[in-house]
Design a protein around this motif. Structure first.
Motif, PDB file in Angstrom:
ATOM      1  N   ILE A 273     112.084  54.154  37.679  1.00 52.43           N
ATOM      2  CA  ILE A 273     110.617  54.125  37.740  1.00 52.43           C
ATOM      3  C   ILE A 273     110.119  54.921  38.943  1.00 52.43           C
ATOM      4  CG2 ILE A 273     108.646  52.586  38.181  1.00 52.43           C
ATOM      5  CD1 ILE A 273     110.044  50.570  36.269  1.00 52.43           C
TER       6      ILE A 273
ATOM      7  N   TYR B  12     115.758  59.198  33.854  1.00 52.07           N
ATOM      8  CA  TYR B  12     114.407  59.664  34.202  1.00 52.07           C
ATOM      9  C   TYR B  12     114.115  61.017  33.553  1.00 52.07           C
ATOM     10  CZ  TYR B  12     112.981  63.621  37.028  1.00 52.07           C
ATOM     11  OH  TYR B  12     112.599  64.882  37.407  1.00 52.07           O
TER      12      TYR B  12
ATOM     13  N   CYS C 107     110.293  58.514  38.081  1.00 49.59           N
ATOM     14  CA  CYS C 107     109.195  58.839  37.170  1.00 49.59           C
ATOM     15  C   CYS C 107     107.875  58.977  37.930  1.00 49.59           C
ATOM     16  CB  CYS C 107     109.064  57.764  36.099  1.00 49.59           C
ATOM     17  SG  CYS C 107     110.433  57.687  34.916  1.00 49.59           S
ATOM     18  N   ILE C 108     107.625  58.065  38.849  1.00 48.32           N
ATOM     19  CA  ILE C 108     106.370  58.080  39.605  1.00 48.32           C
ATOM     20  C   ILE C 108     106.218  59.365  40.413  1.00 48.32           C
ATOM     21  CG2 ILE C 108     105.163  57.035  41.591  1.00 48.32           C
ATOM     22  CD1 ILE C 108     106.256  54.305  40.592  1.00 48.32           C
TER      23      ILE C 108
ATOM     24  N   THR D 276     106.727  55.706  33.303  1.00 46.67           N
ATOM     25  CA  THR D 276     107.160  54.464  33.958  1.00 46.67           C
ATOM     26  C   THR D 276     107.177  53.307  32.964  1.00 46.67           C
ATOM     27  OG1 THR D 276     104.950  53.779  34.728  1.00 46.67           O
ATOM     28  CG2 THR D 276     106.216  55.227  36.180  1.00 46.67           C
TER      29      THR D 276
END
Length: 196
Positions: free
Chosen positions: A60, A126, A63-64, A41
């Motif tokens: 993000i 990502y 990614c999380i 992130t």
């Protein structure tokens, strides 16, 4: 989100703190899945100027949540993961998404679908970040933690995923140079040649 559902979700995510990966940190301990996810992130955040047309908030989010399946299964290194592992993880993710209340159920379902399809800029970004972070972490770890196949895998890991971007190809080349320097230093050390 109702408090009970919220706490159940947060407690599930704690498993990512406890699940260790094949990678090691620079201090000589196994990296957790949560640490890998967190640094992805950070990478996404600091790449936003290179990809102004991308929805970095969505990157993000990908990614999380990309490794949430490992909260159920634990981490399986890429070189050991097979189709059965993929199916098990996908089933766990789908069951988890199905348990979420709206609007999170729909949002998460759409996010995973987009990430999996690898058609949008956000999804491609990502995925590239995921691959690059792994090699960066290996470069930071002591080379004694590498297994034999990583001497070549680290140089090829992520090549396909960065092809869509000149910036990411250049970043991969820089990361590869760090890998090569690490390998060269180790080879010299094993040969008894001391760098001054």
């Amino acid at each position: 989100m109702e408090m009970k559902s919220f706490l159940e979700t947060i407690k599930l995510c704690e498993n990512l703190k406890n699940s260790t990966r094949h990678s090691w940190t620079s201090t000589g301990r196994h990296e957790s899945v949560a640490e890998h996810t967190w640094r992805m992130t950070v990478m996404a955040y600091f790449m936003q100027d290179e990809f102004p047309e991308a929805d970095i908030n969505k990157v993000i989010q990908m990614c999380i949540f990309h490794d949430i399946g490992e909260a159920f299964t634990g981490d399986i290194p890429v070189f050991l993961k097979n189709q059965d592992h993929e199916v098990t993880e996908a089933n766990c993710i789908n069951e988890w998404i199905g348990s979420l209340p709206e609007p999170y159920h729909t949002k998460m379902k759409e996010l995973y679908k987009e990430a999996e399809a690898q058609e949008t800029l956000e999804a491609k970004l990502y995925k590239a970040i995921d691959k690059l972070e792994v090699v960066i972490q290996h470069n930071e770890a002591d080379i004694s933690t590498w297994i034999e196949l990583e001497y070549t895998l680290n140089l090829t890991h992520g090549e396909e995923q960065v092809e869509f971007s000149d910036y990411l190809k250049a970043l991969k080349a820089e990361i590869n140079e760090e890998s090569r320097q690490k390998i060269t230093k180790e080879t010299k050390n094993k040969s008894g040649i001391i760098d001054k």
